[in-house]
Scaffold this active site. Sequence first.
Site, PDB file in Angstrom:
ATOM      1  CE  LYS A   3      -1.973  -1.713   3.643  1.00 52.39           C
ATOM      2  NZ  LYS A   3      -2.781  -1.914   4.971  1.00 52.39           N
ATOM      3  CB  THR A  16      -6.307   7.804   7.842  1.00 52.44           C
ATOM      4  OG1 THR A  16      -5.607   8.459   9.124  1.00 52.44           O
ATOM      5  CG2 THR A  16      -6.236   8.684   6.911  1.00 52.44           C
ATOM      6  N   GLY A  48      -8.188   3.056  11.098  1.00 49.06           N
ATOM      7  CA  GLY A  48      -8.834   1.904  10.630  1.00 49.06           C
ATOM      8  C   GLY A  48      -8.797   1.690   9.095  1.00 49.06           C
ATOM      9  CB  THR A  49      -7.227   3.280   6.004  1.00 48.60           C
ATOM     10  OG1 THR A  49      -6.160   3.608   6.946  1.00 48.60           O
ATOM     11  CG2 THR A  49      -7.960   4.497   6.192  1.00 48.60           C
ATOM     12  N   GLY A  50      -6.448   0.631   7.257  1.00 42.29           N
ATOM     13  CA  GLY A  50      -5.830  -0.772   6.956  1.00 42.29           C
ATOM     14  C   GLY A  50      -6.767  -2.002   7.162  1.00 42.29           C
ATOM     15  CB  CYS A  51      -8.786  -2.718   9.935  1.00 36.02           C
ATOM     16  SG  CYS A  51      -7.693  -2.295  11.193  1.00 36.02           S
TER      17      CYS A  51
END
Length: 261
Positions: A173, A204, A206-209
């Site tokens: 990412k 942002t 929690g964007t990865g989750c």
Amino acid sequence: MKKVLTIAGSDCSGGAGIQADLKTMAAHHVYGMSVITALTAQNTLGVQAIHEAPPAFVGQQLDCVFTDIVPDAVKVGMVSSAELIHVIAEKLRFYQVKNLVVDPVMVATSGSRLLADAAVDALRNELLPLATVITPNLPETEALAEMAIRSQEGMLDAAKLLAEKIPGAILVKGGHFGDNADDLLYAGHEAIWFRGERIDNPNTHGTGCTLSSAIASQLALGCSLPEAVRNAKDYLTGALRHDPALGHGHGPLDHLWKLPR
């Protein structure tokens, strides 16, 4: 109805972890289940404390899921110790899990460290080799590949290096630098770039989750891996465009932004 399992930590503020995963799964119209690896005291400002679940209990949760409602895809997020990783990897091998998305969560968006140093080797050697795709951000990719990344060429070099060690695909990412949000999927010695715009939104948390659970949901629905990544990236972009303006810090994503049926 397709079923997706998240194996991750709990976020009491609701913006990341299993709460974000289950909201994302609901938005994708799949049946979400959760195995909780840890309780965290956190919000959008940072992680204050982590209370890890006993590894044997995590194993019991996994047994309960796989002996009843067998998931069509699995997402693994926060696993904070080598002992937890060992149990999870052992169970995933035993139940021959398919469509496994591993988000190697090492550091939260707020900067809080979530993975003990001793657990990194267990992550590399036991969990990542089982994955259909791993979804590290740039700092996590640097840590796993043990190299600095300063450009998109560096992203590709790191992905190639990781591909020598794990059989699955790598989604690097690229949202941590540049004026864009371009991501790189490296699978089967093929590089696929997913171009994305940078949304001017500080929320942002929690964007990865969200992205990893969206990919798992798309895989469960029958999409190919490139299709799943593209659809998940589109979903995340849409969520970032809808700012809920909650809390005193940077707010969570607007998971109420749903996909059409």
